[in-house]
Design a protein around this motif. Structure first.
Motif, PDB file in Angstrom:
ATOM      1  N   ALA A  18       0.852  -1.176   0.000  1.00 35.94           N
ATOM      2  CA  ALA A  18       0.000   0.000   0.000  1.00 35.94           C
ATOM      3  C   ALA A  18       0.893   1.232   0.000  1.00 35.94           C
ATOM      4  O   ALA A  18       2.013   1.212   0.504  1.00 35.94           O
ATOM      5  CB  ALA A  18      -0.898  -0.019   1.234  1.00 35.94           C
ATOM      6  N   GLY A  19       0.401   2.327  -0.585  1.00 35.83           N
ATOM      7  CA  GLY A  19       1.235   3.512  -0.758  1.00 35.83           C
ATOM      8  C   GLY A  19       1.775   4.066   0.544  1.00 35.83           C
ATOM      9  O   GLY A  19       1.071   4.169   1.549  1.00 35.83           O
ATOM     10  N   LYS A  20       3.040   4.430   0.521  1.00 35.79           N
ATOM     11  CA  LYS A  20       3.646   5.091   1.669  1.00 35.79           C
ATOM     12  C   LYS A  20       2.966   6.443   1.886  1.00 35.79           C
ATOM     13  O   LYS A  20       2.378   7.014   0.978  1.00 35.79           O
ATOM     14  CB  LYS A  20       5.136   5.295   1.433  1.00 35.79           C
ATOM     15  N   THR A  72       5.026  -3.245   4.023  1.00 37.38           N
ATOM     16  CA  THR A  72       5.616  -4.156   3.050  1.00 37.38           C
ATOM     17  C   THR A  72       4.524  -4.726   2.146  1.00 37.38           C
ATOM     18  O   THR A  72       3.330  -4.619   2.430  1.00 37.38           O
ATOM     19  CB  THR A  72       6.329  -5.319   3.757  1.00 37.38           C
ATOM     20  N   ALA A  73       4.926  -5.337   1.062  1.00 36.32           N
ATOM     21  CA  ALA A  73       3.974  -5.923   0.110  1.00 36.32           C
ATOM     22  C   ALA A  73       3.578  -7.324   0.555  1.00 36.32           C
ATOM     23  O   ALA A  73       4.356  -8.022   1.196  1.00 36.32           O
ATOM     24  CB  ALA A  73       4.603  -5.972  -1.280  1.00 36.32           C
ATOM     25  N   PRO A  74       2.363  -7.761   0.205  1.00 36.12           N
ATOM     26  CA  PRO A  74       1.956  -9.128   0.512  1.00 36.12           C
ATOM     27  C   PRO A  74       2.634 -10.118  -0.441  1.00 36.12           C
ATOM     28  O   PRO A  74       3.146  -9.732  -1.496  1.00 36.12           O
ATOM     29  CB  PRO A  74       0.447  -9.095   0.275  1.00 36.12           C
ATOM     30  N   THR A  75       2.642 -11.363  -0.070  1.00 32.93           N
ATOM     31  CA  THR A  75       3.136 -12.408  -0.956  1.00 32.93           C
ATOM     32  C   THR A  75       2.001 -12.853  -1.875  1.00 32.93           C
ATOM     33  O   THR A  75       0.880 -12.374  -1.776  1.00 32.93           O
ATOM     34  CB  THR A  75       3.648 -13.606  -0.145  1.00 32.93           C
ATOM     35  N   GLY A  76       2.270 -13.782  -2.771  1.00 34.44           N
ATOM     36  CA  GLY A  76       1.243 -14.263  -3.689  1.00 34.44           C
ATOM     37  C   GLY A  76       1.501 -13.789  -5.101  1.00 34.44           C
ATOM     38  O   GLY A  76       2.473 -13.080  -5.380  1.00 34.44           O
ATOM     39  N   SER A  77       0.624 -14.174  -6.019  1.00 32.13           N
ATOM     40  CA  SER A  77       0.833 -13.873  -7.428  1.00 32.13           C
ATOM     41  C   SER A  77       0.003 -12.709  -7.932  1.00 32.13           C
ATOM     42  O   SER A  77       0.394 -12.002  -8.855  1.00 32.13           O
ATOM     43  CB  SER A  77       0.523 -15.111  -8.275  1.00 32.13           C
ATOM     44  N   THR A  78      -1.179 -12.488  -7.342  1.00 30.53           N
ATOM     45  CA  THR A  78      -2.068 -11.435  -7.830  1.00 30.53           C
ATOM     46  C   THR A  78      -2.764 -10.746  -6.669  1.00 30.53           C
ATOM     47  O   THR A  78      -3.148 -11.388  -5.693  1.00 30.53           O
ATOM     48  CB  THR A  78      -3.137 -12.009  -8.783  1.00 30.53           C
ATOM     49  N   MET A  79      -2.932  -9.432  -6.780  1.00 23.49           N
ATOM     50  CA  MET A  79      -3.663  -8.654  -5.794  1.00 23.49           C
ATOM     51  C   MET A  79      -4.686  -7.788  -6.523  1.00 23.49           C
ATOM     52  O   MET A  79      -4.382  -7.195  -7.554  1.00 23.49           O
ATOM     53  CB  MET A  79      -2.714  -7.763  -4.996  1.00 23.49           C
TER      54      MET A  79
END
Length: 487
Positions: free
Chosen positions: A287-289, A303-310
């Motif tokens: 998500a944006g800082k 931080t960003a989530p794991t996985g292939s698509t959001m």
């Protein structure tokens, strides 16, 4: 043909010949029509004399100055203008000093924007614009997280906008291609030249509000006072292409607004209401800082989530109400992030922000005069500033309250978006926060339509204490100044 008629024909012919030399083509047709009306010439004789003159006279181009230099073709169908803006800022903070060197707390001068470009219209139907930001850092137009020394990186040039806009149907339906500002958020659609305060509010977070991106758009004003926009974009921000061949989903943006006062023909007021919606699939990203509205502390950086698509869904509602020299404005924005992480666990996180503001033109200029196409434009003083103080230009007083809330993004559970912060190498353990509010008061001086001087005071309260570069604080106080000229 009698003598009087022959004389009239001769005089008419002489007038037509002289018209080409002295640019009287617009009046020659009137002269011939008058002679026909008095019965001196027949209609056929009038048409014969006029043929090949007034309709085919070569028109010359002109150079004008209105908010900048502009070249115009004589037929009025083509034009070109040089455009630019310069914004020199200064910032000072009450809580600087102590801890490790940190550019976010440093009292400084800042070349906030330095744009230069050109725009124009070709053959009536094709509008274009190209602009470059010479003050951009790292090609993004804003500072990145500092290295251990806390210093900003070297400046570089970056493309701001470059687009072609096709207007076949009198602005009712236009097609735009290139890198341009997306139809979303009143505050974002309003140029940085004309916003109420020195910086935009918390609603302007990159996750909540898309700005300039590459894509295509259909937009227009189908009826007086109503504006719409539909766009497909990369969803990656300015100067960035899609880079994941496994994810082809584009951001889909829709916007609609209406100014009821304009619809009713009321030129004294603004009753503006609008909404925007966006959805798109993208490679999982944080998500944006969020930085304070005083451009000081960066207090939120997940931080960003794991996985292939959001999937990212977002919406915005906006309003502006004004009568004469008084204006109220507000917006609310929400962004939702959902998907499944690498471990197969689903997540669903929200971020939101809002602001409300009040502005007063102390010198009496009407906000309705500067509201065009669903956004605010240039304010022209009733009387330009004169150094002998016989005229004081335009003065505006404003106040704003803004709140940022990402308290839903506050845990490492399920491996989803977290509030675990990634800090520059070599710094001490850092604690940030996910919620803050800010109070801004500002005074604006507009000596003439192309120049502005602003003073803003911004007080930010953090929901929990923030520790950055070993400095702990629960608030930030910033005094800001801007000198601006645009053309």
């Amino acid at each position: 043909m009698n003598f009087n008629k022959k004389l009239a024909v001769a005089v008419s012919g002489a007038v037509l010949l002289m018209a080409g030399q002295f640019a009287l083509a617009d009046s020659t047709t009137d002269i011939v029509d008058a002679l026909v009306g008095k019965g001196i010439l027949t209609e056929e004789e009038g048409k014969l004399i006029s043929k090949g003159h007034d309709s085919k006279k070569k028109a010359e181009g002109t150079v004008t100055f209105k908010d900048g230099f502009k070249l115009n073709s004589g037929d009025g169908k083509s034009s070109a203008a040089i455009i630019g803006r310069i914004q020199l800022d200064s910032r000072s903070y009450s809580n600087n000093g102590g801890g490790t060197a940190n550019k976010n707390f440093a009292d400084t001068f800042d070349m906030r924007r330095a744009y230069l470009g050109a725009k124009g219209t070709y053959k009536k139907y094709y509008d274009w614009e190209v602009a470059v930001d010479f003050a951009g850092l790292n090609g993004t137009g804003s500072e990145t997280t500092a290295a251990a020394s806390g210093q900003a990186s070297a400046g570089s040039t970056s493309l701001d906008v470059a687009y072609l806009n096709v207007n076949y149907w009198d602005k009712k339906a236009m097609f735009q291609f290139g890198q341009f500002k997306l139809p979303y958020s009143l505050e974002e659609r309003t140029s940085s030249r004309f916003i109420d305060f020195q910086e935009r509010s918390f609603v302007n977070n990159t996750s909540l509000t898309p700005g300039k991106e590459r894509g295509i758009m259909i937009h227009g004003t189908p009826v007086v006072g109503v504006n719409y926009g539909l766009a497909l974009s990369t969803g990656q921000g300015k100067n960035t292409n899609d880079s994941d061949n496994n994810e082809d989903g584009k951001d889909k943006i829709a916007h609609l607004d209406a100014n009821l006062a304009e619809i009713m023909g009321n030129k004294e007021a603004i009753y503006h209401f609008g909404g925007s919606y966006g959805v798109g699939d993208l490679t999982p990203a944080a998500a944006g800082k969020q930085r304070t509205e005083g451009r000081g502390n960066e207090f939120f950086a997940p931080t960003a989530p794991t996985g292939s698509t959001m999937e990212r869904k977002r919406y915005n509602i906006e309003t502006a109400l004004a009568y004469g020299p008084v204006k109220l404005q507000g917006e609310y924005g929400n962004a939702n992030f959902s998907g499944t992480n690498a471990a197969g666990v689903s997540y669903d996180k929200d971020m939101n922000a809002y602001y409300v503001s009040a502005s007063w033109m102390l010198t009496g200029e009407k906000y309705a005069d500067s509201f065009k196409g669903g956004k605010f434009d240039r304010i022209s003083p009733k009387n330009e500033f004169n150094p002998d103080f016989s005229s004081l230009g335009a003065w505006e007083l404003g106040a704003r309250y803004s709140e940022f809330d990402a308290s839903d993004i506050n845990t490492v559970a399920n491996g989803a978006i977290t509030n675990t912060m990634i800090m520059p190498a070599g710094t001490a353990t850092t604690t940030l926060t996910n919620k803050a509010d800010a109070y801004t008061v500002g005074l604006k001086f507009i000596p003439q339509a192309n120049a502005r001087f602003l003073v803003n005071y911004v007080h930010t309260d953090f929901d929990t204490p923030v520790i950055l570069f070993t400095k702990t604080t629960t608030k930030e106080k910033a005094l800001m100044f801007r000198a601006q000229y645009d053309f």
